[in-house]
Design a protein around this motif. Structure first.
Motif, PDB file in Angstrom:
ATOM      1  N   PRO A   1      15.306   3.164  38.003  1.00 37.74           N
ATOM      2  CA  PRO A   1      15.864   3.696  39.251  1.00 37.74           C
ATOM      3  C   PRO A   1      17.137   3.002  39.737  1.00 37.74           C
ATOM      4  N   VAL A   2      17.351   1.749  39.343  1.00 38.54           N
ATOM      5  CA  VAL A   2      18.526   1.028  39.842  1.00 38.54           C
ATOM      6  C   VAL A   2      19.516   0.826  38.692  1.00 38.54           C
ATOM      7  N   TRP A   3      20.718   1.351  38.870  1.00 41.17           N
ATOM      8  CA  TRP A   3      21.757   1.145  37.865  1.00 41.17           C
ATOM      9  C   TRP A   3      22.690   0.046  38.351  1.00 41.17           C
ATOM     10  N   VAL A   4      22.824  -0.999  37.559  1.00 47.17           N
ATOM     11  CA  VAL A   4      23.763  -2.080  37.869  1.00 47.17           C
ATOM     12  C   VAL A   4      24.834  -2.029  36.791  1.00 47.17           C
ATOM     13  N   MET A   5      26.049  -1.643  37.187  1.00 47.04           N
ATOM     14  CA  MET A   5      27.073  -1.363  36.175  1.00 47.04           C
ATOM     15  C   MET A   5      28.348  -2.130  36.456  1.00 47.04           C
ATOM     16  N   ASP A   6      28.860  -2.735  35.371  1.00 42.77           N
ATOM     17  CA  ASP A   6      30.060  -3.556  35.470  1.00 42.77           C
ATOM     18  C   ASP A   6      31.216  -2.803  34.821  1.00 42.77           C
ATOM     19  N   GLU A   7      32.222  -2.463  35.590  1.00 40.69           N
ATOM     20  CA  GLU A   7      33.406  -1.744  35.086  1.00 40.69           C
ATOM     21  C   GLU A   7      33.016  -0.549  34.208  1.00 40.69           C
TER      22      GLU A   7
END
Lengths: 205, 218
Positions: free
Chosen positions: A136-142
Protein backbone atom coordinates in the motif's frame (compact mmCIF):
# COMPACT_ATOMS: atom_id res chain seq x y z
CA UNK A 1 -4.13 4.05 6.97
CA UNK A 2 -1.77 6.94 7.46
CA UNK A 3 1.98 7.21 7.23
CA UNK A 4 3.21 9.38 10.07
CA UNK A 5 6.83 10.27 10.50
CA UNK A 6 7.61 12.08 13.72
CA UNK A 7 10.83 13.74 14.84
CA UNK A 8 12.88 11.53 12.56
CA UNK A 9 16.63 12.10 12.51
CA UNK A 10 18.42 10.29 9.71
CA UNK A 11 22.14 9.69 9.38
CA UNK A 12 24.50 9.07 6.54
CA UNK A 13 27.95 7.74 7.38
CA UNK A 14 27.26 8.31 11.07
CA UNK A 15 26.50 12.03 10.64
CA UNK A 16 22.98 13.39 10.99
CA UNK A 17 21.80 14.92 7.71
CA UNK A 18 18.16 15.68 8.46
CA UNK A 19 16.72 16.09 11.92
CA UNK A 20 13.27 16.48 13.41
CA UNK A 21 11.47 15.53 10.19
CA UNK A 22 7.70 15.46 10.65
CA UNK A 23 5.40 14.46 7.85
CA UNK A 24 2.08 12.72 7.40
CA UNK A 25 0.53 11.15 4.32
CA UNK A 26 -2.97 9.72 4.47
CA UNK A 27 -4.43 6.99 2.30
CA UNK A 28 -5.18 8.21 -1.21
CA UNK A 29 -2.64 11.04 -1.08
CA UNK A 30 0.86 11.55 -2.40
CA UNK A 31 3.62 13.68 -0.93
CA UNK A 32 6.49 14.96 -3.04
CA UNK A 33 9.76 15.74 -1.27
CA UNK A 34 12.00 18.39 -2.72
CA UNK A 35 15.32 19.83 -1.76
CA UNK A 36 18.80 20.48 -3.15
CA UNK A 37 21.27 17.69 -3.96
CA UNK A 38 22.87 16.12 -0.95
CA UNK A 39 20.25 17.39 1.50
CA UNK A 40 19.35 13.81 2.44
CA UNK A 41 16.19 12.94 0.49
CA UNK A 42 17.47 9.48 -0.42
CA UNK A 43 18.66 8.84 3.13
CA UNK A 44 15.25 9.91 4.46
CA UNK A 45 13.41 7.59 2.06
CA UNK A 46 15.73 4.65 2.82
CA UNK A 47 15.20 5.20 6.54
CA UNK A 48 11.43 5.34 6.15
CA UNK A 49 11.52 2.19 4.00
CA UNK A 50 13.43 0.42 6.79
CA UNK A 51 16.69 -0.06 4.90
CA UNK A 52 18.64 1.77 7.57
CA UNK A 53 17.90 2.57 11.20
CA UNK A 54 16.86 6.05 12.30
CA UNK A 55 18.91 7.85 14.91
CA UNK A 56 15.81 9.26 16.58
CA UNK A 57 12.12 9.38 15.90
CA UNK A 58 9.48 6.97 14.66
CA UNK A 59 7.78 5.85 11.47
CA UNK A 60 4.19 4.81 12.12
CA UNK A 61 3.87 2.09 9.48
CA UNK A 62 5.68 -1.21 9.38
CA UNK A 63 8.24 -1.74 6.62
CA UNK A 64 6.23 -4.78 5.52
CA UNK A 65 3.66 -2.39 4.09
CA UNK A 66 6.11 -0.45 1.98
CA UNK A 67 7.55 -0.93 -1.45
CA UNK A 68 10.77 0.94 -2.14
CA UNK A 69 12.28 1.94 -5.43
CA UNK A 70 15.70 3.55 -5.56
CA UNK A 71 18.03 4.98 -8.16
CA UNK A 72 18.84 1.49 -9.47
CA UNK A 73 16.01 -0.58 -10.87
CA UNK A 74 17.22 -4.02 -9.81
CA UNK A 75 16.80 -5.40 -13.30
CA UNK A 76 18.59 -8.59 -14.32
CA UNK A 77 19.91 -8.14 -17.85
CA UNK A 78 19.89 -11.83 -18.90
CA UNK A 79 16.24 -12.29 -17.91
CA UNK A 80 13.36 -11.13 -20.08
CA UNK A 81 11.04 -8.30 -19.04
CA UNK A 82 8.30 -10.79 -18.13
CA UNK A 83 10.71 -12.98 -16.15
CA UNK A 84 11.96 -9.99 -14.18
CA UNK A 85 8.44 -8.97 -13.21
CA UNK A 86 7.28 -12.54 -12.54
CA UNK A 87 10.17 -12.97 -10.13
CA UNK A 88 9.11 -9.94 -8.08
CA UNK A 89 5.46 -10.96 -8.28
CA UNK A 90 6.27 -14.35 -6.75
CA UNK A 91 8.59 -12.86 -4.12
CA UNK A 92 5.81 -10.51 -3.01
CA UNK A 93 3.20 -13.26 -3.36
CA UNK A 94 1.01 -11.38 -5.81
CA UNK A 95 -0.38 -13.13 -8.82
CA UNK A 96 -0.46 -11.60 -12.25
CA UNK A 97 1.94 -9.22 -13.96
CA UNK A 98 -0.48 -8.24 -16.76
CA UNK A 99 -1.72 -5.08 -15.03
CA UNK A 100 1.85 -3.90 -14.46
CA UNK A 101 2.85 -4.61 -18.07
CA UNK A 102 -0.19 -2.75 -19.31
CA UNK A 103 0.28 0.24 -16.99
CA UNK A 104 3.72 0.97 -18.41
CA UNK A 105 3.00 -0.31 -21.95
CA UNK A 106 5.57 -3.06 -21.65
CA UNK A 107 3.48 -5.74 -23.41
CA UNK A 108 5.37 -5.48 -26.72
CA UNK A 109 8.67 -5.81 -24.83
CA UNK A 110 7.64 -8.68 -22.55
CA UNK A 111 9.73 -11.37 -24.27
CA UNK A 112 12.78 -9.12 -24.78
CA UNK A 113 15.89 -9.63 -22.57
CA UNK A 114 15.95 -6.72 -20.14
CA UNK A 115 19.60 -6.03 -20.97
CA UNK A 116 18.57 -4.87 -24.43
CA UNK A 117 16.18 -2.17 -23.24
CA UNK A 118 16.86 1.54 -23.41
CA UNK A 119 17.38 3.54 -20.21
CA UNK A 120 13.80 4.80 -20.24
CA UNK A 121 12.38 1.35 -20.91
CA UNK A 122 14.42 -0.07 -18.04
CA UNK A 123 13.05 2.63 -15.79
CA UNK A 124 9.50 1.74 -16.86
CA UNK A 125 10.24 -1.88 -15.99
CA UNK A 126 11.60 -0.77 -12.61
CA UNK A 127 8.43 1.24 -11.96
CA UNK A 128 6.20 -1.63 -13.11
CA UNK A 129 7.76 -3.63 -10.26
CA UNK A 130 6.03 -1.28 -7.80
CA UNK A 131 2.66 -2.32 -9.23
CA UNK A 132 3.36 -6.04 -8.77
CA UNK A 133 4.46 -5.63 -5.15
CA UNK A 134 0.86 -5.01 -4.10
CA UNK A 135 2.09 -2.99 -1.12
CA UNK A 136 0.00 0.00 0.00
CA UNK A 137 2.85 2.47 0.57
CA UNK A 138 5.11 3.41 -2.33
CA UNK A 139 8.40 5.03 -1.34
CA UNK A 140 10.09 6.20 -4.53
CA UNK A 141 13.36 7.98 -5.12
CA UNK A 142 13.58 10.02 -8.35
CA UNK A 143 11.06 7.80 -10.15
CA UNK A 144 10.93 9.71 -13.43
CA UNK A 145 14.64 10.00 -14.24
CA UNK A 146 15.28 9.17 -17.93
CA UNK A 147 11.57 8.96 -18.75
CA UNK A 148 10.09 10.88 -21.72
CA UNK A 149 6.90 12.95 -21.36
CA UNK A 150 4.60 10.10 -22.42
CA UNK A 151 6.19 7.77 -19.89
CA UNK A 152 5.93 10.41 -17.16
CA UNK A 153 2.20 10.59 -17.93
CA UNK A 154 2.03 6.77 -17.69
CA UNK A 155 3.76 6.97 -14.34
CA UNK A 156 1.36 9.67 -13.10
CA UNK A 157 -1.58 7.48 -14.18
CA UNK A 158 -0.12 4.47 -12.34
CA UNK A 159 0.36 6.52 -9.17
CA UNK A 160 -3.21 7.89 -9.45
CA UNK A 161 -4.56 4.35 -9.86
CA UNK A 162 -2.57 3.30 -6.80
CA UNK A 163 -3.90 6.23 -4.77
CA UNK A 164 -7.46 5.58 -5.94
CA UNK A 165 -7.07 2.02 -4.65
CA UNK A 166 -6.42 3.34 -1.15
CA UNK A 167 -2.64 3.42 -1.38
CA UNK A 168 -0.31 6.28 -0.61
CA UNK A 169 2.93 7.44 -2.10
CA UNK A 170 6.03 9.29 -0.91
CA UNK A 171 8.21 10.55 -3.73
CA UNK A 172 11.45 12.48 -3.94
CA UNK A 173 12.14 14.33 -7.16
CA UNK A 174 13.47 17.43 -8.87
CA UNK A 175 11.37 17.00 -11.97
CA UNK A 176 7.69 17.72 -12.39
CA UNK A 177 5.84 14.42 -12.05
CA UNK A 178 2.57 15.50 -13.64
CA UNK A 179 0.88 14.91 -10.30
CA UNK A 180 -0.63 18.34 -9.77
CA UNK A 181 -2.77 17.17 -6.85
CA UNK A 182 0.23 15.93 -4.83
CA UNK A 183 1.37 17.98 -1.86
CA UNK A 184 4.95 19.25 -2.09
CA UNK A 185 7.24 19.50 0.89
CA UNK A 186 10.70 21.05 0.98
CA UNK A 187 13.06 19.13 3.27
CA UNK A 188 15.56 22.01 3.36
CA UNK A 189 14.35 23.41 6.73
CA UNK A 190 15.11 20.06 8.39
CA UNK A 191 18.80 20.22 7.55
CA UNK A 192 20.76 19.01 10.57
CA UNK A 193 22.88 21.57 12.37
CA UNK A 194 26.56 20.66 12.58
CA UNK A 195 27.26 18.95 15.90
CA UNK A 196 28.29 21.35 18.61
CA UNK A 197 31.76 20.78 19.95
CA UNK A 198 31.66 20.26 23.68
CA UNK A 199 34.35 21.59 25.97
CA UNK A 200 36.15 18.28 26.28
CA UNK A 201 36.60 17.65 22.56
CA UNK A 202 37.04 21.33 21.88
CA UNK A 203 40.16 21.38 24.02
CA UNK A 204 41.82 19.06 21.51
CA UNK A 205 40.85 20.95 18.36
CA UNK B 1 12.18 -18.46 -1.73
CA UNK B 2 11.82 -20.93 -4.56
CA UNK B 3 11.41 -18.00 -6.94
CA UNK B 4 14.72 -16.55 -5.74
CA UNK B 5 16.46 -19.92 -6.10
CA UNK B 6 15.09 -20.40 -9.61
CA UNK B 7 16.11 -16.87 -10.56
CA UNK B 8 19.67 -17.37 -9.31
CA UNK B 9 20.00 -20.71 -11.09
CA UNK B 10 18.61 -19.20 -14.29
CA UNK B 11 21.00 -16.26 -14.05
CA UNK B 12 23.92 -18.62 -13.48
CA UNK B 13 23.10 -20.68 -16.56
CA UNK B 14 22.36 -17.77 -18.91
CA UNK B 15 25.08 -15.79 -20.68
CA UNK B 16 27.71 -14.32 -18.38
CA UNK B 17 26.45 -16.18 -15.37
CA UNK B 18 29.68 -18.00 -14.69
CA UNK B 19 28.21 -21.50 -14.56
CA UNK B 20 30.98 -23.97 -15.36
CA UNK B 21 33.70 -21.47 -14.52
CA UNK B 22 34.53 -23.30 -11.29
CA UNK B 23 34.44 -26.62 -13.07
CA UNK B 24 36.83 -25.38 -15.78
CA UNK B 25 39.18 -24.02 -13.12
CA UNK B 26 39.06 -27.35 -11.28
CA UNK B 27 39.95 -29.16 -14.50
CA UNK B 28 42.88 -26.82 -15.17
CA UNK B 29 44.32 -27.30 -11.66
CA UNK B 30 44.01 -31.07 -11.88
CA UNK B 31 45.55 -31.20 -15.35
CA UNK B 32 48.45 -28.92 -14.43
CA UNK B 33 49.48 -30.70 -11.22
CA UNK B 34 50.97 -33.79 -13.00
CA UNK B 35 53.00 -31.41 -15.18
CA UNK B 36 54.30 -29.73 -12.06
CA UNK B 37 55.16 -32.75 -9.92
CA UNK B 38 56.12 -35.11 -12.73
CA UNK B 39 54.47 -38.25 -14.08
CA UNK B 40 55.42 -40.49 -11.14
CA UNK B 41 52.13 -42.33 -10.68
CA UNK B 42 52.76 -43.53 -7.13
CA UNK B 43 53.52 -39.97 -6.04
CA UNK B 44 50.41 -38.70 -7.85
CA UNK B 45 48.12 -41.26 -6.26
CA UNK B 46 49.51 -40.26 -2.88
CA UNK B 47 48.72 -36.57 -3.29
CA UNK B 48 45.54 -37.05 -5.35
CA UNK B 49 42.97 -36.62 -2.51
CA UNK B 50 44.67 -33.47 -1.28
CA UNK B 51 44.98 -31.94 -4.76
CA UNK B 52 41.36 -32.76 -5.60
CA UNK B 53 40.15 -31.17 -2.38
CA UNK B 54 42.37 -28.14 -2.84
CA UNK B 55 41.22 -27.75 -6.44
CA UNK B 56 37.57 -27.97 -5.42
CA UNK B 57 38.11 -25.42 -2.68
CA UNK B 58 39.82 -22.89 -4.97
CA UNK B 59 37.21 -23.43 -7.68
CA UNK B 60 34.54 -22.70 -5.10
CA UNK B 61 36.36 -19.53 -4.03
CA UNK B 62 36.46 -18.27 -7.59
CA UNK B 63 32.74 -17.62 -7.86
CA UNK B 64 32.08 -16.35 -4.34
CA UNK B 65 32.18 -12.64 -5.05
CA UNK B 66 29.36 -13.05 -7.56
CA UNK B 67 26.93 -14.14 -4.84
CA UNK B 68 26.01 -10.64 -3.74
CA UNK B 69 28.11 -8.27 -5.87
CA UNK B 70 25.85 -8.38 -8.92
CA UNK B 71 22.68 -7.93 -6.88
CA UNK B 72 24.35 -5.07 -5.04
CA UNK B 73 25.41 -3.27 -8.22
CA UNK B 74 22.02 -3.32 -9.92
CA UNK B 75 20.10 -2.46 -6.75
CA UNK B 76 18.25 -5.78 -6.42
CA UNK B 77 19.78 -6.36 -3.00
CA UNK B 78 18.06 -3.23 -1.62
CA UNK B 79 14.81 -4.36 -3.17
CA UNK B 80 15.21 -7.91 -1.82
CA UNK B 81 15.88 -6.48 1.63
CA UNK B 82 12.52 -4.69 1.50
CA UNK B 83 10.75 -7.82 0.20
CA UNK B 84 8.70 -10.07 2.50
CA UNK B 85 11.54 -12.61 2.70
CA UNK B 86 13.72 -12.38 5.81
CA UNK B 87 17.38 -11.69 5.01
CA UNK B 88 18.35 -14.96 6.71
CA UNK B 89 16.27 -16.83 4.13
CA UNK B 90 17.76 -14.79 1.30
CA UNK B 91 21.35 -15.60 2.29
CA UNK B 92 20.48 -19.28 2.78
CA UNK B 93 18.90 -19.47 -0.66
CA UNK B 94 21.90 -17.67 -2.16
CA UNK B 95 24.26 -20.18 -0.52
CA UNK B 96 22.15 -23.07 -1.81
CA UNK B 97 22.14 -21.62 -5.33
CA UNK B 98 25.93 -21.20 -5.14
CA UNK B 99 26.34 -24.82 -4.05
CA UNK B 100 24.04 -26.12 -6.80
CA UNK B 101 25.92 -24.19 -9.49
CA UNK B 102 29.47 -24.68 -8.16
CA UNK B 103 29.74 -27.33 -5.45
CA UNK B 104 27.50 -30.01 -6.91
CA UNK B 105 29.16 -30.02 -10.38
CA UNK B 106 32.54 -30.36 -8.62
CA UNK B 107 31.30 -33.35 -6.63
CA UNK B 108 30.01 -35.01 -9.79
CA UNK B 109 33.17 -34.26 -11.77
CA UNK B 110 35.65 -35.26 -9.04
CA UNK B 111 35.72 -39.03 -9.86
CA UNK B 112 36.47 -38.21 -13.50
CA UNK B 113 39.28 -35.88 -12.52
CA UNK B 114 40.52 -38.49 -10.03
CA UNK B 115 41.52 -40.64 -13.00
CA UNK B 116 43.85 -37.87 -14.17
CA UNK B 117 45.67 -38.02 -10.83
CA UNK B 118 45.75 -41.82 -10.60
CA UNK B 119 43.51 -41.82 -7.52
CA UNK B 120 43.55 -45.36 -6.02
CA UNK B 121 40.31 -47.29 -6.53
CA UNK B 122 39.52 -47.35 -2.83
CA UNK B 123 39.51 -43.55 -2.78
CA UNK B 124 36.68 -42.77 -5.20
CA UNK B 125 33.76 -43.47 -2.89
CA UNK B 126 35.18 -41.67 0.18
CA UNK B 127 36.34 -38.72 -1.95
CA UNK B 128 32.88 -38.17 -3.45
CA UNK B 129 31.21 -38.56 -0.07
CA UNK B 130 33.64 -36.16 1.61
CA UNK B 131 33.13 -33.58 -1.15
CA UNK B 132 29.36 -34.04 -1.01
CA UNK B 133 29.35 -33.41 2.73
CA UNK B 134 32.08 -30.77 2.77
CA UNK B 135 31.28 -28.47 -0.16
CA UNK B 136 28.01 -27.12 1.30
CA UNK B 137 30.10 -25.72 4.15
CA UNK B 138 32.33 -24.00 1.58
CA UNK B 139 29.30 -22.30 0.01
CA UNK B 140 27.79 -21.22 3.33
CA UNK B 141 31.08 -19.86 4.70
CA UNK B 142 31.72 -18.19 1.35
CA UNK B 143 28.32 -16.52 1.45
CA UNK B 144 29.24 -15.07 4.82
CA UNK B 145 32.48 -13.71 3.34
CA UNK B 146 30.61 -12.31 0.35
CA UNK B 147 28.14 -10.59 2.68
CA UNK B 148 31.02 -9.04 4.61
CA UNK B 149 32.63 -7.57 1.50
CA UNK B 150 29.47 -6.69 -0.43
CA UNK B 151 29.89 -2.93 -0.55
CA UNK B 152 33.55 -2.97 -1.57
CA UNK B 153 34.74 -2.45 -5.08
CA UNK B 154 37.25 -5.14 -6.08
CA UNK B 155 36.63 -6.93 -2.80
CA UNK B 156 37.63 -10.29 -4.27
CA UNK B 157 41.10 -10.46 -2.75
CA UNK B 158 39.89 -9.39 0.67
CA UNK B 159 37.15 -11.98 0.37
CA UNK B 160 39.73 -14.71 -0.28
CA UNK B 161 41.82 -13.61 2.68
CA UNK B 162 38.78 -13.64 4.95
CA UNK B 163 37.32 -16.91 3.75
CA UNK B 164 40.35 -19.17 3.21
CA UNK B 165 41.26 -19.51 6.91
CA UNK B 166 37.67 -20.50 7.62
CA UNK B 167 37.95 -23.22 4.96
CA UNK B 168 40.89 -24.90 6.72
CA UNK B 169 38.92 -27.31 8.98
CA UNK B 170 36.78 -28.50 6.08
CA UNK B 171 39.87 -29.01 3.93
CA UNK B 172 41.73 -30.92 6.67
CA UNK B 173 38.93 -33.33 7.49
CA UNK B 174 37.74 -33.71 3.88
CA UNK B 175 41.15 -34.65 2.51
CA UNK B 176 41.89 -36.69 5.64
CA UNK B 177 38.79 -38.80 5.12
CA UNK B 178 39.73 -39.70 1.54
CA UNK B 179 43.36 -40.34 2.48
CA UNK B 180 42.59 -42.61 5.44
CA UNK B 181 40.17 -44.66 3.34
CA UNK B 182 42.85 -45.17 0.70
CA UNK B 183 45.30 -46.34 3.37
CA UNK B 184 42.72 -48.80 4.65
CA UNK B 185 42.18 -47.02 7.95
CA UNK B 186 38.84 -46.09 9.44
CA UNK B 187 37.64 -42.67 8.30
CA UNK B 188 34.68 -42.35 10.60
CA UNK B 189 36.13 -39.61 12.81
CA UNK B 190 36.95 -37.41 9.82
CA UNK B 191 33.51 -38.03 8.35
CA UNK B 192 31.78 -37.05 11.58
CA UNK B 193 33.91 -33.93 12.03
CA UNK B 194 33.29 -32.91 8.42
CA UNK B 195 29.55 -33.39 8.78
CA UNK B 196 29.61 -31.58 12.11
CA UNK B 197 31.31 -28.53 10.60
CA UNK B 198 28.89 -28.46 7.70
CA UNK B 199 25.79 -28.71 9.88
CA UNK B 200 27.12 -26.14 12.32
CA UNK B 201 27.82 -23.53 9.65
CA UNK B 202 24.47 -24.18 7.94
CA UNK B 203 22.72 -23.66 11.27
CA UNK B 204 24.64 -20.61 12.48
CA UNK B 205 26.23 -18.63 9.66
CA UNK B 206 23.05 -17.48 7.84
CA UNK B 207 22.24 -15.34 10.89
CA UNK B 208 25.72 -13.81 10.85
CA UNK B 209 25.54 -13.24 7.08
CA UNK B 210 22.16 -11.53 7.38
CA UNK B 211 23.44 -9.33 10.21
CA UNK B 212 26.49 -8.10 8.27
CA UNK B 213 24.35 -7.62 5.16
CA UNK B 214 22.02 -5.35 7.16
CA UNK B 215 25.01 -3.29 8.27
CA UNK B 216 26.41 -3.14 4.73
CA UNK B 217 23.11 -1.99 3.23
CA UNK B 218 22.94 1.15 5.37
Amino acid sequence: MELQVSDLTVTRGGIAVLEGVNLAVSAGAALVLRGPNGIGKTTLLRTIAGLQPALLGTVSLDREQMAYSGHADGIKAPLTVAENLTFWASVFGTGSIDAALAAFQLDPLAARPAGGLSAGQKRRLGLARMVVTGRPVWVMDEPTVSLDTDAVAMFAEAVRAHLAGGGLALLATHIDLGLSEARVMDVGPFKAKPPTIDDFDGAFL
Amino acid sequence: MIALLLRDLRLAIRAGGGFGLGLAFFLIVVVLVPFGVGPNSSLLSKIAPGILWLGALLACLLSLDRIFALDWEDGSLDLLATAPLPLEAIVSVKALAHWLTTGLPLVIAAPVFGVLLNLPAAGYGPLVISLLIGTPALSVIGTFGAALTVGLKRGGLLLSLLVLPLYVPTLIFGAEMARRSIEGLTAQTSLLMLAGITFAVIALLPFASAAVLRVNLR
